[in-house]
Design a protein around this motif. Structure first.
Motif, PDB file in Angstrom:
ATOM      1  N   PRO A 147       0.828  -1.212   0.000  1.00  0.00           N
ATOM      2  CA  PRO A 147       0.000   0.000   0.000  1.00  0.00           C
ATOM      3  C   PRO A 147       0.860   1.259   0.000  1.00  0.00           C
ATOM      4  CG  PRO A 147      -0.753  -1.573   1.653  1.00  0.00           C
ATOM      5  CD  PRO A 147       0.558  -2.068   1.154  1.00  0.00           C
ATOM      6  N   ASP A 148       0.532   2.207  -0.836  1.00  0.00           N
ATOM      7  CA  ASP A 148       1.215   3.486  -0.845  1.00  0.00           C
ATOM      8  C   ASP A 148       0.230   4.559  -1.277  1.00  0.00           C
ATOM      9  OD1 ASP A 148       0.914   3.144  -3.573  1.00  0.00           O
ATOM     10  OD2 ASP A 148       3.004   2.648  -3.931  1.00  0.00           O
ATOM     11  N   ARG A 149       0.714   5.779  -1.381  1.00  0.00           N
ATOM     12  CA  ARG A 149      -0.163   6.895  -1.708  1.00  0.00           C
ATOM     13  C   ARG A 149      -0.759   6.755  -3.106  1.00  0.00           C
ATOM     14  NH1 ARG A 149       3.225  12.161   0.615  1.00  0.00           N
ATOM     15  NH2 ARG A 149       3.206  11.518   2.818  1.00  0.00           N
ATOM     16  N   GLU A 150       0.000   6.180  -4.030  1.00  0.00           N
ATOM     17  CA  GLU A 150      -0.506   6.028  -5.391  1.00  0.00           C
ATOM     18  C   GLU A 150      -1.705   5.089  -5.426  1.00  0.00           C
ATOM     19  OE1 GLU A 150       2.612   4.851  -7.971  1.00  0.00           O
ATOM     20  OE2 GLU A 150       3.771   6.701  -7.741  1.00  0.00           O
ATOM     21  N   ILE A 151      -1.650   4.002  -4.657  1.00  0.00           N
ATOM     22  CA  ILE A 151      -2.768   3.061  -4.629  1.00  0.00           C
ATOM     23  C   ILE A 151      -3.992   3.705  -3.994  1.00  0.00           C
ATOM     24  CG2 ILE A 151      -3.564   0.869  -3.670  1.00  0.00           C
ATOM     25  CD1 ILE A 151      -0.723  -0.155  -3.912  1.00  0.00           C
ATOM     26  N   ILE A 152      -3.789   4.452  -2.918  1.00  0.00           N
ATOM     27  CA  ILE A 152      -4.913   5.143  -2.274  1.00  0.00           C
ATOM     28  C   ILE A 152      -5.510   6.176  -3.221  1.00  0.00           C
ATOM     29  CG2 ILE A 152      -5.535   6.650  -0.362  1.00  0.00           C
ATOM     30  CD1 ILE A 152      -3.392   5.257   1.292  1.00  0.00           C
ATOM     31  N   ALA A 153      -4.634   6.887  -3.953  1.00  0.00           N
ATOM     32  CA  ALA A 153      -5.135   7.867  -4.919  1.00  0.00           C
ATOM     33  C   ALA A 153      -5.900   7.179  -6.045  1.00  0.00           C
ATOM     34  CB  ALA A 153      -3.972   8.672  -5.491  1.00  0.00           C
ATOM     35  N   ALA A 154      -5.437   6.005  -6.475  1.00  0.00           N
ATOM     36  CA  ALA A 154      -6.147   5.261  -7.521  1.00  0.00           C
ATOM     37  C   ALA A 154      -7.508   4.790  -7.022  1.00  0.00           C
ATOM     38  CB  ALA A 154      -5.307   4.069  -7.973  1.00  0.00           C
ATOM     39  N   ALA A 155      -7.565   4.361  -5.758  1.00  0.00           N
ATOM     40  CA  ALA A 155      -8.850   3.951  -5.178  1.00  0.00           C
ATOM     41  C   ALA A 155      -9.813   5.122  -5.122  1.00  0.00           C
ATOM     42  CB  ALA A 155      -8.627   3.372  -3.783  1.00  0.00           C
ATOM     43  N   ARG A 156      -9.309   6.287  -4.747  1.00  0.00           N
ATOM     44  CA  ARG A 156     -10.155   7.477  -4.673  1.00  0.00           C
ATOM     45  C   ARG A 156     -10.677   7.857  -6.063  1.00  0.00           C
ATOM     46  NH1 ARG A 156      -6.671  10.413  -2.515  1.00  0.00           N
ATOM     47  NH2 ARG A 156      -7.174   9.850  -0.351  1.00  0.00           N
ATOM     48  N   GLN A 157      -9.821   7.751  -7.065  1.00  0.00           N
ATOM     49  CA  GLN A 157     -10.228   8.098  -8.421  1.00  0.00           C
ATOM     50  C   GLN A 157     -11.290   7.138  -8.945  1.00  0.00           C
ATOM     51  OE1 GLN A 157      -6.999   8.099 -11.212  1.00  0.00           O
ATOM     52  NE2 GLN A 157      -8.229   8.874 -12.920  1.00  0.00           N
ATOM     53  N   LYS A 158     -11.082   5.831  -8.710  1.00  0.00           N
ATOM     54  CA  LYS A 158     -12.055   4.840  -9.173  1.00  0.00           C
ATOM     55  C   LYS A 158     -13.395   5.011  -8.469  1.00  0.00           C
ATOM     56  CE  LYS A 158      -8.868   1.176 -10.620  1.00  0.00           C
ATOM     57  NZ  LYS A 158      -9.415   1.065 -11.984  1.00  0.00           N
ATOM     58  N   ALA A 159     -13.350   5.252  -7.161  1.00  0.00           N
ATOM     59  CA  ALA A 159     -14.595   5.403  -6.406  1.00  0.00           C
ATOM     60  C   ALA A 159     -15.360   6.638  -6.854  1.00  0.00           C
ATOM     61  CB  ALA A 159     -14.284   5.475  -4.915  1.00  0.00           C
TER      62      ALA A 159
ATOM     63  N   LEU B 139     -15.057  -2.084  -7.442  1.00  0.00           N
ATOM     64  CA  LEU B 139     -14.456  -2.866  -6.371  1.00  0.00           C
ATOM     65  C   LEU B 139     -14.051  -4.253  -6.864  1.00  0.00           C
ATOM     66  CD1 LEU B 139     -16.569  -1.993  -3.208  1.00  0.00           C
ATOM     67  CD2 LEU B 139     -14.081  -1.923  -3.384  1.00  0.00           C
ATOM     68  N   GLU B 140     -14.881  -4.863  -7.684  1.00  0.00           N
ATOM     69  CA  GLU B 140     -14.569  -6.189  -8.194  1.00  0.00           C
ATOM     70  C   GLU B 140     -13.329  -6.169  -9.084  1.00  0.00           C
ATOM     71  OE1 GLU B 140     -18.222  -7.218 -10.053  1.00  0.00           O
ATOM     72  OE2 GLU B 140     -19.074  -8.148  -8.240  1.00  0.00           O
ATOM     73  N   ALA B 141     -13.079  -5.049  -9.763  1.00  0.00           N
ATOM     74  CA  ALA B 141     -11.921  -4.947 -10.652  1.00  0.00           C
ATOM     75  C   ALA B 141     -10.700  -4.362  -9.954  1.00  0.00           C
ATOM     76  CB  ALA B 141     -12.279  -4.088 -11.872  1.00  0.00           C
ATOM     77  N   PHE B 142     -10.853  -3.894  -8.728  1.00  0.00           N
ATOM     78  CA  PHE B 142      -9.765  -3.214  -8.030  1.00  0.00           C
ATOM     79  C   PHE B 142      -8.844  -4.243  -7.392  1.00  0.00           C
ATOM     80  CE2 PHE B 142      -8.152  -0.992  -4.166  1.00  0.00           C
ATOM     81  CZ  PHE B 142      -7.421  -0.009  -4.821  1.00  0.00           C
ATOM     82  N   ASP B 143      -7.545  -4.141  -7.649  1.00  0.00           N
ATOM     83  CA  ASP B 143      -6.560  -5.084  -7.123  1.00  0.00           C
ATOM     84  C   ASP B 143      -5.576  -4.427  -6.160  1.00  0.00           C
ATOM     85  OD1 ASP B 143      -7.583  -7.243  -8.600  1.00  0.00           O
ATOM     86  OD2 ASP B 143      -6.440  -6.627 -10.377  1.00  0.00           O
ATOM     87  N   GLY B 144      -5.918  -3.263  -5.645  1.00  0.00           N
ATOM     88  CA  GLY B 144      -4.994  -2.545  -4.785  1.00  0.00           C
ATOM     89  C   GLY B 144      -5.028  -2.955  -3.330  1.00  0.00           C
ATOM     90  N   CYS B 145      -5.998  -3.781  -2.919  1.00  0.00           N
ATOM     91  CA  CYS B 145      -6.098  -4.221  -1.528  1.00  0.00           C
ATOM     92  C   CYS B 145      -5.786  -5.713  -1.448  1.00  0.00           C
ATOM     93  CB  CYS B 145      -7.495  -3.935  -0.962  1.00  0.00           C
ATOM     94  SG  CYS B 145      -7.658  -4.366   0.791  1.00  0.00           S
TER      95      CYS B 145
END
Length: 303
Positions: free
Chosen positions: A102-114, A127-133
């Motif tokens: 986990p890093d800031r880029e992954i959190i930023a990507a999650a925020r963008q997708k959401a 969420l089903e396509a998200f692989d950052g968690c």
């Protein structure tokens, strides 16, 4: 047939935890430093091959490794296999799905997708396509939500458990059955509420989600609340309230006190109460939870 003893039940619970964490064998009692081991292996691969290589049968077996016979090997030869990670560490990722740090880029990507999701169906697809968690690697299913998306009341827990992971719905185990009875006591059921979790994947062994895992999932539950747009938000337990409200008080001090939760164009009334799983362990606290639910019913009638 003899009844299982308390010791046997504890052993079964421990074995279930190991299985959920991905442990399939037990070797030694010394922890393995995988970072050091990976560095040593990388250094060995970088060295030039010796002119007289050591035969496989003469190669020493590293400590904390098990030798497993392989098909097609000569008798007496074996190839070392790494021991499983100690209990409490994340389970190894399956082939084709590497774990991520986990890093800031992954959190930023999650925020963008959401943020890009315009509906609950789109958010679920994100969420089903998200692989950052990394929790997604060990969970059986995505536990997105249950109930009525148009409901005025939204309840939010912390993370799914074993039964929720199997069925793909939040609060379907013993704590969910208690929650259903609590809702029925104020004239509600799952058709008139919307239920979700701050973290939509079950942590291995029902452990507490790490702060990094919670932070990665936070944009999705935040967007989920915005899309439901409820009048009243109920946080089941302190964990979800701390994640989404930013408060640091314990549940004993926090429960029963009405707060506000900011939505897109308005604010919703918000309150925290005891998690049903805690009430199963501490039944005397049900009287306080009953007061909270009476207050919830009164707030729904006033709004």
């Amino acid at each position: 047939m003899s009844q299982p003893t308390a010791g046997n039940r504890q052993i079964e619970a421990l074995l279930e935890f190991y299985q959920a964490a991905g442990v399939d064998c037990f070797v030694g009692e010394t922890a393995v430093d995988w970072f050091q081991l990976s560095e040593q292996q990388a250094q060995q691969r970088a060295r030039p091959a010796p002119s007289n290589p050591v035969p496989v049968s003469a190669a020493p077996v590293a400590q904390n490794f098990v030798a497993a016979p392989q098909t097609g090997q000569a008798p007496g030869q074996s190839r070392p296999q790494p021991a499983p990670a100690p209990s409490g560490t994340p389970a190894p990722a399956p082939a084709g799905a590497p774990a991520v740090v986990p890093d800031r880029e992954i959190i930023a990507a999650a925020r963008q997708k959401a943020t890009s999701a315009a509906s609950l169906d789109e958010l679920r697809a994100c969420l089903e396509a998200f692989d950052g968690c990394n929790l997604k690697l060990t969970a059986k299913s995505l536990v997105f939500a249950d109930g009525n998306p148009s409901a005025r009341l939204m309840l939010i827990g912390e993370a799914p458990g074993r039964d929720e992971d199997i069925q793909g719905k939040p609060f379907v185990g013993r704590s969910g059955q208690l929650l259903d009875r609590m809702l029925a006591a104020i004239g509600l059921d799952r058709s008139s509420v919307y239920i979700a979790n701050a973290v939509p994947w079950r942590p291995p062994g029902n452990r507490t989600p790490t702060p990094q895992e919670t932070e990665i999932c936070k944009p999705f539950i935040t967007r989920q609340i915005e899309l439901v747009d409820p009048d009243v938000v109920v946080f089941l337990g302190a964990a979800s309230a701390k994640t989404l409200l930013g408060v640091q008080d314990g549940i004993r001090k926090m429960r029963g006190h009405w707060m506000t939760y900011p939505l897109v164009n308005r604010s919703a009334a918000a309150v925290a109460t005891y998690h049903p799983a805690y009430l199963l362990r501490s039944p005397l606290e049900k009287r306080l939870a009953w007061r909270d639910f009476l207050s919830i019913r009164e707030r729904l009638g006033a709004s």
